[in-house]
Design an enzyme around this catalytic site. Structure first.
Site, PDB file in Angstrom:
ATOM      1  CE  LYS A  22      -1.820   1.643   4.096  1.00 58.02           C
ATOM      2  NZ  LYS A  22      -1.452   3.048   4.270  1.00 58.02           N
ATOM      3  CG  ASN A  23       2.484   2.635   3.542  1.00 58.59           C
ATOM      4  OD1 ASN A  23       1.292   2.882   3.363  1.00 58.59           O
ATOM      5  ND2 ASN A  23       3.021   2.473   4.741  1.00 58.59           N
ATOM      6  NE  ARG A  92      -0.179  11.704   7.029  1.00 56.04           N
ATOM      7  CZ  ARG A  92       0.033  12.932   7.452  1.00 56.04           C
ATOM      8  NH1 ARG A  92      -0.975  13.677   7.819  1.00 56.04           N
ATOM      9  NH2 ARG A  92       1.253  13.437   7.502  1.00 56.04           N
ATOM     10  NE  ARG A 121      -0.648   9.948  10.044  1.00 58.59           N
ATOM     11  CZ  ARG A 121      -0.957   8.873   9.342  1.00 58.59           C
ATOM     12  NH1 ARG A 121      -2.136   8.347   9.419  1.00 58.59           N
ATOM     13  NH2 ARG A 121      -0.071   8.333   8.537  1.00 58.59           N
ATOM     14  CB  ILE A 123       1.168  18.278   5.914  1.00 57.64           C
ATOM     15  CG1 ILE A 123       0.191  19.450   5.990  1.00 57.64           C
ATOM     16  CG2 ILE A 123       0.434  16.971   5.842  1.00 57.64           C
ATOM     17  CD1 ILE A 123      -0.551  19.669   4.696  1.00 57.64           C
ATOM     18  CG  LEU A 125       8.413  17.853   8.728  1.00 59.64           C
ATOM     19  CD1 LEU A 125       8.618  16.422   9.202  1.00 59.64           C
ATOM     20  CD2 LEU A 125       9.663  18.681   9.017  1.00 59.64           C
ATOM     21  CG  ASP A 305       2.636   1.464   9.446  1.00 60.33           C
ATOM     22  OD1 ASP A 305       2.184   2.319  10.218  1.00 60.33           O
ATOM     23  OD2 ASP A 305       2.829   1.679   8.233  1.00 60.33           O
ATOM     24  NE  ARG A 397      -7.233   3.950   5.447  1.00 64.20           N
ATOM     25  CZ  ARG A 397      -6.329   4.618   6.139  1.00 64.20           C
ATOM     26  NH1 ARG A 397      -6.510   4.858   7.406  1.00 64.20           N
ATOM     27  NH2 ARG A 397      -5.235   5.055   5.572  1.00 64.20           N
TER      28      ARG A 397
HETATM   29  C1  UD1 Z   1       3.981   6.852   6.256  1.00 62.51           C
HETATM   30  C2  UD1 Z   1       3.159   5.605   6.049  1.00 62.51           C
HETATM   31  C3  UD1 Z   1       2.575   5.123   7.374  1.00 62.51           C
HETATM   32  C4  UD1 Z   1       3.684   4.957   8.403  1.00 62.51           C
HETATM   33  C5  UD1 Z   1       4.542   6.195   8.498  1.00 62.51           C
HETATM   34  C6  UD1 Z   1       5.755   6.023   9.389  1.00 62.51           C
HETATM   35  C7  UD1 Z   1       2.339   5.909   3.796  1.00 62.51           C
HETATM   36  C8  UD1 Z   1       1.161   6.107   2.918  1.00 62.51           C
HETATM   37  N1  UD1 Z   1       2.098   5.901   5.117  1.00 62.51           N
HETATM   38  O1  UD1 Z   1       3.072   7.843   6.775  1.00 62.51           O
HETATM   39  O2  UD1 Z   1       1.928   3.878   7.148  1.00 62.51           O
HETATM   40  O3  UD1 Z   1       3.107   4.701   9.663  1.00 62.51           O
HETATM   41  O4  UD1 Z   1       5.012   6.582   7.191  1.00 62.51           O
HETATM   42  O5  UD1 Z   1       6.527   4.954   8.967  1.00 62.51           O
HETATM   43  O6  UD1 Z   1       3.451   5.718   3.333  1.00 62.51           O
HETATM   44  N2  UD1 Z   1       5.262  14.587  10.749  1.00 62.51           N
HETATM   45  C9  UD1 Z   1       5.310  15.922  11.050  1.00 62.51           C
HETATM   46  N3  UD1 Z   1       5.210  16.811  10.026  1.00 62.51           N
HETATM   47  C10 UD1 Z   1       5.091  16.418   8.725  1.00 62.51           C
HETATM   48  C11 UD1 Z   1       5.063  15.052   8.423  1.00 62.51           C
HETATM   49  C12 UD1 Z   1       5.146  14.152   9.458  1.00 62.51           C
HETATM   50  O7  UD1 Z   1       5.420  16.299  12.210  1.00 62.51           O
HETATM   51  O8  UD1 Z   1       5.016  17.294   7.826  1.00 62.51           O
HETATM   52  C13 UD1 Z   1       5.329  13.607  11.846  1.00 62.51           C
HETATM   53  C14 UD1 Z   1       4.054  12.752  11.908  1.00 62.51           C
HETATM   54  O9  UD1 Z   1       3.048  13.413  12.641  1.00 62.51           O
HETATM   55  C15 UD1 Z   1       4.544  11.515  12.588  1.00 62.51           C
HETATM   56  C16 UD1 Z   1       5.978  11.382  12.050  1.00 62.51           C
HETATM   57  O10 UD1 Z   1       6.337  12.666  11.580  1.00 62.51           O
HETATM   58  O11 UD1 Z   1       4.571  11.690  13.969  1.00 62.51           O
HETATM   59  C17 UD1 Z   1       6.128  10.363  10.935  1.00 62.51           C
HETATM   60  O12 UD1 Z   1       5.315  10.728   9.853  1.00 62.51           O
HETATM   61  P1  UD1 Z   1       5.670  10.371   8.340  1.00 62.51           P
HETATM   62  O13 UD1 Z   1       6.992   9.679   8.275  1.00 62.51           O
HETATM   63  O14 UD1 Z   1       5.480  11.585   7.528  1.00 62.51           O
HETATM   64  O15 UD1 Z   1       4.533   9.341   8.012  1.00 62.51           O
HETATM   65  P2  UD1 Z   1       3.508   9.364   6.804  1.00 62.51           P
HETATM   66  O16 UD1 Z   1       4.215   9.698   5.547  1.00 62.51           O
HETATM   67  O17 UD1 Z   1       2.294  10.110   7.197  1.00 62.51           O
END
Ligand code: UD1
Length: 417
Positions: A22-23, A92, A121, A123, A125, A305, A397
């Site tokens: 999926k990811n 997301r 979560r 965004i 970054l 995960d 999902r």
């Molecule tokens: C992806 C995966 C998800 C997995 C996660 C961590 C997909 C579709 N999903 O999610 O299954 O659990 O990686 O391995 O690939 N964060 C911020 N600001 C940002 C972005 C992230 O603070 O702009 C924080 C998030 O809140 C979280 C951490 O960073 O606490 C990790 O998030 P991130 O690595 O971005 O995960 P996703 O890409 O959402």
């Protein structure tokens, strides 16, 4: 509301082919926007997150044509730069469209994305990385308006190795003139696969899988036919399913190197784990031994995960286990449901302390997110009596027909819609 019912106690045996990740495929679906030529994705998994991403493309004027387990995506007639609100809030990964839309149309509008509720979560970054590439961003009334008319290649230094931010910035930079460098980026295998996918379209991305990625911009990408990698989280979940049922399961189309953090812990628990290039066999002992300490970390650390499935396994292991969730702040919603099934768990801040019990008992429980839902299925497989998991649509999902696959391995499991 979907519901899964399990009569626990059956030993799982046999072999199971792991579905596509999926990811990996979600950002690739967004990445199809980088070219106006058709792209064929193979072995597309039948999960709702993928269907929702396809629906977003369709609503933006693209043609998404399934053919067996292949899907042909033609974005040549894209007529919008705005992602439909209700779909963006349901998934997301809609945020992955931001980078490709900017690359292709120099403009993108999205709402703050939804998905499983496992923490704040944000965004930030993603957005700060895009600002480093000179994208002008305005946030108003829940919408994010991005203008990429003055976009330029550059250096992005991420404060945290976010998977999604790394992928989004990588895609935003592919068509920019010059070199973009992403420092302190995420190293997950899905990022390597996304880079391979884009390179198969003529992109020039190097360093994926390390903490610095360089992207040399190209003027155009061509179409491709691509099979994404197998799902390491699904693979890990079924490996644990074997462990908790005293099972003997062989997983095919698996990549042992992607889940070595889990396999090491399974071995410590007393499982016999045998790996070949693309198969993993997990043979479980009569009683599992608790793993004292587990901390989730970005790759190659223990994946967040798999925290919920692994925690379910610790509930019936012999001893005490301390599980710390470092990646997402509120990812312990499965705990209260496991406690209903007789598990002994206390949570303090980001740490769960699990005192293993000899067995769980069946109960009516509620899935509250994707991986937490999978953890409840694992608990139900080992429990005495009947477990009913409400809200099973969360599981759909990210797991393709989970109950059918487990039934093929010998589980007594069914679904009611
Ligand atoms: C992806 C995966 C998800 C997995 C996660 C961590 C997909 C579709 N999903 O999610 O299954 O659990 O990686 O391995 O690939 N964060 C911020 N600001 C940002 C972005 C992230 O603070 O702009 C924080 C998030 O809140 C979280 C951490 O960073 O606490 C990790 O998030 P991130 O690595 O971005 O995960 P996703 O890409 O959402």
């Amino acid at each position: 509301m979907q519901q899964i019912t399990i009569f626990g106690g059956n030993r799982l045996q046999g072999s199971l082919e792991i579905e596509t990740a999926k990811n990996a495929i979600l950002p690739m679906i967004a990445g199809c926007l980088l070219t106006s030529a058709p792209v064929v994705l193979c072995k597309v998994p039948c999960i709702t997150d993928v269907q929702n991403m396809f629906e977003i493309l369709r609503r933006m004027g693209c043609v998404v044509q399934p053919d067996g387990d292949k899907v042909c995506i033609d974005t040549s007639n894209i007529c919008q730069h705005e992602i439909p609100r209700e779909l963006a809030q349901a998934i997301r990964s809609s945020i992955f469209m931001l980078g490709p839309l900017l690359a292709r149309q120099k403009k993108a509008t999205v709402v703050f994305p939804g998905g499983c509720d496992i923490g704040a979560r944000p965004i930030d970054l993603h957005l700060s990385g895009l600002r480093d590439l000179q994208v002008e961003i305005c946030e108003q009334h829940g919408y994010i308006y991005c203008n990429g008319e003055r976009m330029k290649a550059g250096v992005v230094h991420l404060d945290y190795p976010s998977v999604g931010a790394t992928e989004n910035i990588m895609m935003a930079a592919v068509l920019l003139k010059g070199r973009t460098t992403i420092i302190h980026c995420a190293k997950e295998p899905e990022i390597v696969d996304l880079a391979k996918f884009i390179n198969s379209m003529g992109g020039k991305i190097k360093g994926a899988g390390t903490d610095t990625i360089t992207i040399d911009g190209v003027s155009k990408l061509h179409g491709t036919t691509y099979t994404p990698m197998p799902d390491r989280i699904v693979c890990g979940t079924y490996a644990i399913a074997s462990a908790v049922t005293q099972g003997d399961v062989t997983l095919t189309n698996a990549r042992p190197q992607d889940i070595s953090a889990l396999l090491t812990k399974l071995r410590y628990s007393g499982c016999q784990v045998k790996c070949k290039r693309d198969t993993i066999s997990v043979q479980a002992p009569k009683r599992l031994r608790s793993v004292l300490n587990v901390e989730t970390q970005p790759y190659p650390g223990f994946p967040t995960d798999l925290q919920a499935p692994f925690l379910a396994m610790q509930t019936i292991s012999n001893g005490i286990s301390v599980i710390t969730e470092n990646v997402f702040e509120t990812r312990f919603k499965h705990v209260s449901e496991l406690v209903r099934m007789g598990a002994k768990i206390t949570v303090k801040n980001r740490t769960a302390i699990v005192q293993g019990v000899p067995s769980l008992y069946g109960a009516e429980v509620m899935a509250q997110d994707l991986r937490g839902g999978a953890a409840l299925v694992l608990a139900g497989l080992t429990a005495h009596g009947t477990t009913t998991i409400k809200n099973a649509q969360y599981i759909d999902r990210g797991y393709e027909r989970m109950e059918q696959k487990l039934a093929l391995l010998g589980a007594n499991i069914s679904r009611q819609s």
